[in-house]
Design a protein around this motif. Sequence first.
Motif, PDB file in Angstrom:
ATOM      1  N   ASN A 150       7.263  17.242  11.267  1.00  0.00           N
ATOM      2  CA  ASN A 150       8.327  16.939  12.229  1.00  0.00           C
ATOM      3  C   ASN A 150       8.656  15.443  12.171  1.00  0.00           C
ATOM      4  O   ASN A 150       8.083  14.699  11.361  1.00  0.00           O
ATOM      5  CB  ASN A 150       7.927  17.364  13.644  1.00  0.00           C
ATOM      6  N   MET A 151       9.546  14.992  13.033  1.00  0.00           N
ATOM      7  CA  MET A 151       9.989  13.596  13.016  1.00  0.00           C
ATOM      8  C   MET A 151       8.879  12.622  13.409  1.00  0.00           C
ATOM      9  O   MET A 151       8.894  11.461  13.009  1.00  0.00           O
ATOM     10  CB  MET A 151      11.185  13.408  13.952  1.00  0.00           C
ATOM     11  N   VAL A 152       7.914  13.093  14.180  1.00  0.00           N
ATOM     12  CA  VAL A 152       6.777  12.235  14.526  1.00  0.00           C
ATOM     13  C   VAL A 152       6.039  11.802  13.258  1.00  0.00           C
ATOM     14  O   VAL A 152       5.614  10.654  13.135  1.00  0.00           O
ATOM     15  CB  VAL A 152       5.826  12.969  15.488  1.00  0.00           C
ATOM     16  N   ASP A 153       5.946  12.712  12.304  1.00  0.00           N
ATOM     17  CA  ASP A 153       5.265  12.393  11.039  1.00  0.00           C
ATOM     18  C   ASP A 153       6.082  11.402  10.219  1.00  0.00           C
ATOM     19  O   ASP A 153       5.516  10.531   9.547  1.00  0.00           O
ATOM     20  CB  ASP A 153       5.036  13.675  10.240  1.00  0.00           C
ATOM     21  N   VAL A 154       7.398  11.534  10.255  1.00  0.00           N
ATOM     22  CA  VAL A 154       8.260  10.583   9.544  1.00  0.00           C
ATOM     23  C   VAL A 154       8.047   9.176  10.105  1.00  0.00           C
ATOM     24  O   VAL A 154       7.904   8.195   9.348  1.00  0.00           O
ATOM     25  CB  VAL A 154       9.740  10.995   9.656  1.00  0.00           C
TER      26      VAL A 154
ATOM     27  N   MET B 234       6.654   5.746   8.386  1.00  0.00           N
ATOM     28  CA  MET B 234       7.441   4.508   8.433  1.00  0.00           C
ATOM     29  C   MET B 234       6.605   3.339   8.958  1.00  0.00           C
ATOM     30  O   MET B 234       6.846   2.184   8.605  1.00  0.00           O
ATOM     31  CB  MET B 234       8.683   4.715   9.299  1.00  0.00           C
ATOM     32  N   LYS B 235       5.609   3.659   9.777  1.00  0.00           N
ATOM     33  CA  LYS B 235       4.706   2.621  10.286  1.00  0.00           C
ATOM     34  C   LYS B 235       3.420   2.533   9.468  1.00  0.00           C
ATOM     35  O   LYS B 235       2.452   1.883   9.884  1.00  0.00           O
ATOM     36  CB  LYS B 235       4.377   2.906  11.748  1.00  0.00           C
ATOM     37  N   CYS B 236       3.422   3.206   8.294  1.00  0.00           N
ATOM     38  CA  CYS B 236       2.277   3.157   7.358  1.00  0.00           C
ATOM     39  C   CYS B 236       0.977   3.558   8.033  1.00  0.00           C
ATOM     40  O   CYS B 236      -0.102   3.038   7.703  1.00  0.00           O
ATOM     41  CB  CYS B 236       2.143   1.754   6.761  1.00  0.00           C
ATOM     42  N   GLY B 237       1.070   4.464   8.990  1.00  0.00           N
ATOM     43  CA  GLY B 237      -0.128   4.929   9.665  1.00  0.00           C
ATOM     44  C   GLY B 237      -0.820   3.878  10.503  1.00  0.00           C
ATOM     45  O   GLY B 237      -1.964   4.064  10.930  1.00  0.00           O
ATOM     46  N   GLY B 238      -0.137   2.748  10.739  1.00  0.00           N
ATOM     47  CA  GLY B 238      -0.745   1.672  11.519  1.00  0.00           C
ATOM     48  C   GLY B 238      -1.791   0.892  10.761  1.00  0.00           C
ATOM     49  O   GLY B 238      -2.631   0.215  11.366  1.00  0.00           O
ATOM     50  N   MET B 239      -1.739   0.955   9.416  1.00  0.00           N
ATOM     51  CA  MET B 239      -2.781   0.300   8.615  1.00  0.00           C
ATOM     52  C   MET B 239      -2.291  -0.899   7.811  1.00  0.00           C
ATOM     53  O   MET B 239      -3.100  -1.661   7.297  1.00  0.00           O
ATOM     54  CB  MET B 239      -3.401   1.325   7.646  1.00  0.00           C
ATOM     55  N   LEU B 240      -0.968  -1.081   7.703  1.00  0.00           N
ATOM     56  CA  LEU B 240      -0.445  -2.127   6.826  1.00  0.00           C
ATOM     57  C   LEU B 240       0.627  -2.964   7.530  1.00  0.00           C
ATOM     58  O   LEU B 240       1.306  -2.493   8.449  1.00  0.00           O
ATOM     59  CB  LEU B 240       0.151  -1.505   5.554  1.00  0.00           C
ATOM     60  N   GLY B 241       0.791  -4.200   7.045  1.00  0.00           N
ATOM     61  CA  GLY B 241       1.891  -5.065   7.451  1.00  0.00           C
ATOM     62  C   GLY B 241       1.959  -5.319   8.941  1.00  0.00           C
ATOM     63  O   GLY B 241       0.954  -5.413   9.636  1.00  0.00           O
ATOM     64  N   LYS B 242       3.196  -5.414   9.443  1.00  0.00           N
ATOM     65  CA  LYS B 242       3.405  -5.726  10.853  1.00  0.00           C
ATOM     66  C   LYS B 242       2.953  -4.606  11.781  1.00  0.00           C
ATOM     67  O   LYS B 242       2.811  -4.805  12.985  1.00  0.00           O
ATOM     68  CB  LYS B 242       4.873  -6.033  11.107  1.00  0.00           C
ATOM     69  N   HIS B 243       2.751  -3.394  11.209  1.00  0.00           N
ATOM     70  CA  HIS B 243       2.333  -2.259  12.029  1.00  0.00           C
ATOM     71  C   HIS B 243       0.810  -2.104  12.071  1.00  0.00           C
ATOM     72  O   HIS B 243       0.315  -1.178  12.716  1.00  0.00           O
ATOM     73  CB  HIS B 243       2.954  -0.966  11.494  1.00  0.00           C
ATOM     74  N   LYS B 244       0.087  -2.975  11.397  1.00  0.00           N
ATOM     75  CA  LYS B 244      -1.366  -2.846  11.338  1.00  0.00           C
ATOM     76  C   LYS B 244      -1.957  -2.910  12.748  1.00  0.00           C
ATOM     77  O   LYS B 244      -1.675  -3.830  13.513  1.00  0.00           O
ATOM     78  CB  LYS B 244      -1.960  -3.953  10.468  1.00  0.00           C
ATOM     79  N   GLY B 245      -2.770  -1.917  13.077  1.00  0.00           N
ATOM     80  CA  GLY B 245      -3.406  -1.850  14.383  1.00  0.00           C
ATOM     81  C   GLY B 245      -2.550  -1.237  15.459  1.00  0.00           C
ATOM     82  O   GLY B 245      -2.948  -1.228  16.634  1.00  0.00           O
ATOM     83  N   SER B 246      -1.371  -0.699  15.101  1.00  0.00           N
ATOM     84  CA  SER B 246      -0.447  -0.196  16.124  1.00  0.00           C
ATOM     85  C   SER B 246      -0.734   1.237  16.561  1.00  0.00           C
ATOM     86  O   SER B 246      -0.262   1.664  17.608  1.00  0.00           O
ATOM     87  CB  SER B 246       0.991  -0.272  15.603  1.00  0.00           C
TER      88      SER B 246
ATOM     89  N   GLY C 150       0.653  12.354   9.956  1.00  0.00           N
ATOM     90  CA  GLY C 150       1.434  12.522   8.735  1.00  0.00           C
ATOM     91  C   GLY C 150       0.587  12.540   7.477  1.00  0.00           C
ATOM     92  O   GLY C 150       0.832  13.327   6.554  1.00  0.00           O
ATOM     93  N   GLY C 151      -0.423  11.680   7.409  1.00  0.00           N
ATOM     94  CA  GLY C 151      -1.280  11.630   6.228  1.00  0.00           C
ATOM     95  C   GLY C 151      -2.076  12.900   6.051  1.00  0.00           C
ATOM     96  O   GLY C 151      -2.224  13.413   4.924  1.00  0.00           O
ATOM     97  N   GLU C 152      -2.603  13.439   7.155  1.00  0.00           N
ATOM     98  CA  GLU C 152      -3.376  14.679   7.074  1.00  0.00           C
ATOM     99  C   GLU C 152      -2.486  15.848   6.662  1.00  0.00           C
ATOM    100  O   GLU C 152      -2.912  16.732   5.896  1.00  0.00           O
ATOM    101  CB  GLU C 152      -4.029  14.949   8.422  1.00  0.00           C
ATOM    102  N   LYS C 153      -1.255  15.858   7.141  1.00  0.00           N
ATOM    103  CA  LYS C 153      -0.332  16.923   6.753  1.00  0.00           C
ATOM    104  C   LYS C 153       0.032  16.822   5.271  1.00  0.00           C
ATOM    105  O   LYS C 153       0.183  17.846   4.589  1.00  0.00           O
ATOM    106  CB  LYS C 153       0.930  16.871   7.615  1.00  0.00           C
ATOM    107  N   ALA C 154       0.159  15.586   4.775  1.00  0.00           N
ATOM    108  CA  ALA C 154       0.457  15.403   3.352  1.00  0.00           C
ATOM    109  C   ALA C 154      -0.677  15.964   2.494  1.00  0.00           C
ATOM    110  O   ALA C 154      -0.434  16.638   1.475  1.00  0.00           O
ATOM    111  CB  ALA C 154       0.681  13.921   3.048  1.00  0.00           C
TER     112      ALA C 154
END
Length: 321
Positions: free
Chosen positions: A189-193, A197-209, A218-222
């Motif tokens: 669903n769109m939550v996974d998209v 887009m936030k790289c799972g909260g692991m990278l860049g400006k989204h790290k720790g989010s 999303g990763g588990e579904k992939a």
Amino acid sequence: MKTWLMALFAALLMVSTASVADARKEAIGFAGADYWRAVKDGQEGTTTSRSPEHGVLISVPGQVWFEVKTKWVSPLGALAIFGSLGMCGLFYLVVGQTRLSKPRTGRKLKRWSRMDRALHWTTATMFLTLAGSGLAIIYGKYFIKPVVSIGVWQNWIWFAKVFHNYVGPLFFLCLLGVLIKWFRHNIVNMVDVQWFMKCGGMLGKHKGSHPSAGFSNGGEKAIFWLLIWFGGIVVATGLFLDFPIFGQLRRQMEWASFIHIVGALILICGFIFHIYMGLFQLEGALEGMVTGEVDETWAKEHHDLWYEEVKHTLEPPAPKR
């Protein structure tokens, strides 16, 4: 008289030897160079077998497939596997472990049932052993054969082949169980998209989010759909190769072998990342699949939407001894 008989016998022996030599030369001319030249060219002969392609002893296109597998598929597959391992190591060094941002509360949520865990570990064990036996068949002559005795190598490769051929079809049952048991948790669903887009909260400006996620992110579904689609391809082609009694032609078997190997290598690379995430990257991820329970803090940060659905079932923290 005796001398005359000996001379006659010698003359007959010479004639017989010459006839045998002529016959042998004729046989060599028929079933020697010319015959094997025709065989190597892939020409069809005559046979009493009614099975398809039995009249052709050597398949010329098959030699091309052997070259492709040896010079391209096997080296690129090894590069993909070692590359996946290297990327995981590099990711860990650069990004570090994703730790919980708040202390654990000690309150537990039931995430996986005994049946879930049994299915997961059975599938994982079967996949790893099949991957190991398959890799031994493809790469064993480069990494195993040079360091063991010929007797050990013969038994090793024989067992790998028999194990792979007989256990492989059972993997289909695990795959079917995974699809039936966890399909409802892995509808995209769109939550996974947004999670991606936030790289799972692991990278860049989204790290720790800690982006939002339901029961599965999303990763588990992939990983789930990677297993279902490529696992299905590997199982289908494996069964096609396991039972060559339904009129399969050589070209079809070669294509099945090619697709089987490529599909298996993609699965192996995907599960290298899956194992890395569970063991090293995400704090507390493995606990759920071992005990069936996860801490409240872990659920809030990694699966907040699911947490809101099940927080009323929270168990009190275990008493301290």
